[in-house]
Each structure stands twice: as structure tokens, then as C-alpha cells.
Motif scaffolding. Structure first.
Motif, mmCIF file in Angstrom:
data_model
loop_
_atom_site.group_PDB
_atom_site.id
_atom_site.type_symbol
_atom_site.label_atom_id
_atom_site.label_comp_id
_atom_site.label_asym_id
_atom_site.label_seq_id
_atom_site.Cartn_x
_atom_site.Cartn_y
_atom_site.Cartn_z
ATOM 1 N N ALA A 57 -8.660 33.467 10.202
ATOM 2 C CA ALA A 57 -8.154 32.540 11.206
ATOM 3 C C ALA A 57 -6.643 32.381 11.126
ATOM 4 C CB ALA A 57 -8.836 31.180 11.038
ATOM 5 N N ARG A 59 -4.560 34.697 10.509
ATOM 6 C CA ARG A 59 -3.875 35.908 11.013
ATOM 7 C C ARG A 59 -4.581 36.342 12.291
ATOM 8 N NH1 ARG A 59 -0.986 38.813 13.119
ATOM 9 N NH2 ARG A 59 0.332 40.469 12.226
ATOM 10 N N LYS A 60 -4.146 35.786 13.398
ATOM 11 C CA LYS A 60 -4.799 36.024 14.684
ATOM 12 C C LYS A 60 -4.430 37.411 15.213
ATOM 13 C CE LYS A 60 -4.850 31.108 15.893
ATOM 14 N NZ LYS A 60 -4.289 30.627 14.629
ATOM 15 N N ASN A 62 -4.761 40.922 17.505
ATOM 16 C CA ASN A 62 -4.989 41.225 18.915
ATOM 17 C C ASN A 62 -5.901 42.445 18.998
ATOM 18 O OD1 ASN A 62 -4.918 42.027 21.596
ATOM 19 N ND2 ASN A 62 -2.726 41.659 21.837
ATOM 20 N N TRP A 323 -15.145 36.575 18.398
ATOM 21 C CA TRP A 323 -14.489 35.658 17.456
ATOM 22 C C TRP A 323 -12.976 35.866 17.484
ATOM 23 C CZ3 TRP A 323 -11.440 35.730 13.073
ATOM 24 C CH2 TRP A 323 -11.476 34.612 12.240
ATOM 25 N N GLN A 324 -12.543 37.124 17.513
ATOM 26 C CA GLN A 324 -11.106 37.410 17.530
ATOM 27 C C GLN A 324 -10.455 36.965 18.837
ATOM 28 O OE1 GLN A 324 -11.428 41.614 16.611
ATOM 29 N NE2 GLN A 324 -10.678 41.278 14.525
ATOM 30 N N ARG A 327 -9.863 33.207 19.011
ATOM 31 C CA ARG A 327 -8.750 32.713 18.210
ATOM 32 C C ARG A 327 -7.402 33.187 18.714
ATOM 33 N NH1 ARG A 327 -13.133 32.013 16.451
ATOM 34 N NH2 ARG A 327 -13.668 30.369 14.975
ATOM 35 N N ARG A 328 -7.381 34.362 19.327
ATOM 36 C CA ARG A 328 -6.121 34.861 19.874
ATOM 37 C C ARG A 328 -5.732 34.127 21.151
ATOM 38 N NH1 ARG A 328 -1.847 38.127 18.048
ATOM 39 N NH2 ARG A 328 -0.657 38.719 19.890
ATOM 40 N N TRP A 329 -6.701 33.853 22.032
ATOM 41 C CA TRP A 329 -6.425 33.194 23.318
ATOM 42 C C TRP A 329 -7.361 31.987 23.508
ATOM 43 C CZ3 TRP A 329 -6.617 38.715 23.339
ATOM 44 C CH2 TRP A 329 -5.385 39.327 23.577
#
Length: 340
Positions: A57, A59-60, A62, A323-324, A327-329
Motif C-alpha cells: 500500500a 508503494r502504489k 501503476n 487491488w492495485q 490504490r493507484r486511483w
């Protein structure tokens, strides 16, 4: 630093490298004004190169950019419009505003030379004809790279070494330099995906991946984030990866890559839009459907700024990718609780 035993996942190796370079660095310097901490001669090995991405979390990452860059390499491309769409900072690597040279590794590996065959196809031909060959090396760094001291884009990758042993394809990457918190993440993702794709073409199982770096460094401006990543990793010690990554189909071929690249361009330029049902009807294997779903999610994030990403599209994504993205957007996600 060479890990005494292979790391299971890249996340484990990444945390080990961050800790090593941030805490046990050998040099503090600022080449071209970039203040950093540096260790010389850093290596690690991944026992399972499929576990190529991070689920931290702090280190978001892309995931869209990482996939796009890997496909950009496989497509043998140099065009700036594709890669800069996902990472605008890559425009600084271009001399002419239209192409990239040094870090367009795929153009050097997958494009036919004057012989009419690419270095990649030469290496595959060798591995098919000569068991246990040590010669299947894919060079990237060329003589003359340092002729222009003002070049914005000198390759960090020296080359990739393919080694077929006992039914498995191993890869060794040789880097002149790597930013441990930035470039390393994207490089390992792309190189291991290329390794897995090559193994499929050769009909081999996936072997280990080894990463050798001459100068492993960390920008001092990134140290606060690095500290947060290490703290999170310490809290999760022994917890194992949050998600697993599915295996690439053994019958994967160039047609799959070309088809995904065609859809990527249409989605990037907002010429089409897909529902989850549309993607399922494309005739692609589920593995490659995930790539198109990811590009469609990014299309909605970029071109449909007033609306959240389609919930059904997100549900069709693998849990790790979902999940990624969340957390990124986070502001572009549907109104519901974010998965832990």
C-alpha cells in the motif's frame, strides 16, 4: 549483495534491496545533479518470476504502465505516443518528440537486423538447435552510446541472457544502473514477462530470473517513501504475498501480443469502449483478456473523468490487478469499501 537463496517473489527482493541501499549504502553522490545513495554490484534471484509485481500500500504501482511497457518492448516499438500516454515523464527521453532510442529495448531485441532476422529470433533458433547453449544473449547496450555526453537516454540495460536447462528457461539480466525504488519495479516486470513469453514459445517451463546491477541507487528525495515501504514490510513479515499471478498460457504466441496491442491502441485513443462481456467475446484466452480489461479501465480513468470505473469491469479483473487499481486511483473507483 547476492541473496544466498532465491527470493520467492519480486516483492521480497524489492524490500531487501531497498533496505540494503537505504541503510547500508556505500556511496553518497549526485551524478548530473541527482542526489542519491548507491551500492555497487547488487544482485538477486527470483525462484518464481511470475510473482513480478508489488502489493504494498505504501508503494502504489501503476499496473497499466507496467503492462504497456512490457508490450511496447515485445512489439519492438520506439514510438513515444504509446509509452508517454501511460508515463508522460518518458517524453524527456526523446530527442525528436516522436521516438525513443536508448530505452526502447524491444526495438533492439525484436526488430530484424540487416540479416533479416531479429536478435531474439536468432537466440530462439540457437536454443532450439543447441541444447544447453550459453550463447543466447540479447545485447542492448551498443558501441557509441556514450558519444553524445548530453544524450537524454542512455540504456540502463546491457542485455538479457537466455539459458535453457533441464526443461526450464532461465534468464539473467545485466544492468549498468537501476533506481531501486523506480526503474527496478518496471524493469523486473517487463523482463520476467518477456522471459515467460519466451518460455512459452520454446515449450519450456519457467525457470529462475537473476538480476545483476552495476550501480543500484536510491534518490534521496524518495527516502521518506522508502521508509514507509520498509515499515509496512516489517508489519507484514511472514505474511506472504497478498495475491498470486496467473501463469501465461503455454500456447501463447505472437498473435496474442499483436491482438492485445491492437486493442491497446484503440482504447488509448478512445476509438472504442468495452464492457466486461465485450472483452470476454474477443476470443482471447482469459490471461490476455485481463490485459484488455486493464487498458479499458485506464481508458475510463483518462477519458471518462466524470464517472467511476465500471464496477462490472473491475469485478472481471484478477483480484491483484483490482487491488492495485483501487490504490493507484482511489477517487475513480465505485463507491464501495476498498479491499484490504
Amino acid at each position: 549483495m547476492l541473496a544466498p537463496t532465491p527470493c520467492v517473489s519480486f516483492e521480497q527482493a524489492y524490500v531487501d534491496v531497498l533496505r540494503h541501499v537505504s541503510e547500508d549504502y556505500e556511496f553518497s553522490n549526485a551524478p548530473r545533479g541527482n542526489a542519491s545513495r548507491e551500492c555497487i554490484g547488487v544482485s538477486f534471484q527470483l525462484a518464481d518470476p511470475r510473482q513480478r509485481t508489488l502489493f504494498l500500500a505504501a508503494r502504489k504501482v501503476n499496473p497499466v504502465y507496467h503492462l504497456a511497457e512490457a508490450l511496447w518492448y515485445l512489439g519492438g516499438r520506439r514510438n513515444l505516443d504509446m509509452i508517454a500516454h501511460y508515463a508522460p515523464r518518458r517524453r524527456a527521453d526523446s530527442r525528436d518528440g516522436a521516438t525513443i532510442d536508448g530505452s526502447a529495448y524491444g526495438a533492439r531485441i525484436f526488430t530484424p537486423t540487416s540479416t533479416g532476422i531479429s536478435p531474439f529470433e536468432q537466440a530462439l533458433s540457437l536454443l532450439r538447435s543447441e541444447k544447453d547453449s550459453k550463447r543466447a544473449f540479447l545485447p542492448v547496450f551498443r558501441p557509441g552510446e556514450l558519444d553524445d555526453s548530453a544524450s537524454p537516454d542512455v540504456p540502463c540495460l546491457l542485455g538479457l541472457h537466455l539459458l535453457a536447462r533441464e526443461g526450464r528457461l532461465h534468464m539473467v539480466a545485466y544492468m549498468r544502473a537501476n533506481d531501486a525504488d523506480r526503474g527496478l519495479i518496471a524493469d523486473v516486470y517487463s523482463f520476467t514477462l518477456i522471459q515467460e513469453f519466451t518460455a512459452a514459445l520454446l515449450g519450456l517451463e519457467l525457470g529462475s530470473y537473476t538480476h545483476h546491477v552495476g550501480s543500484m541507487h536510491l534518490a534521496t528525495g524518495d527516502l521518506p517513501r522508502v521508509a514507509r515501504v520498509l515499515a509496512e514490510a516489517d508489519d507484514r513479515a511472514g505474511g506472504g504475498p497478498r495475491f498470486t499471478v496467473p501463469a501465461m498460457p503455454c500456447d501463447t504466441g505472437w498473435a496474442h501480443v499483436r491482438t492485445v496491442l491492437e486493442h491497446e491502441q484503440l482504447l488509448r485513443t478512445n476509438q472504442v469502449q468495452h464492457t466486461a462481456a465485450d472483452v470476454a467475446a474477443l476470443g482471447l484466452p482469459p490471461y490476455w483478456q485481463q490485459a484488455v480489461l486493464l487498458f479499458e479501465a485506464h481508458r475510463q480513468i483518462v477519458h471518462c473523468t466524470a464517472d467511476p470505473v465500471d464496477p462490472q469491469l473491475l469485478e472481471a479483473l484478477e483480484p491483484g490487478l483490482r487491488w492495485q487499481l483501487e490504490r493507484r486511483w482511489p477517487a475513480r473507483m465505485p463507491a464501495r469499501s476498498v479491499r484490504r
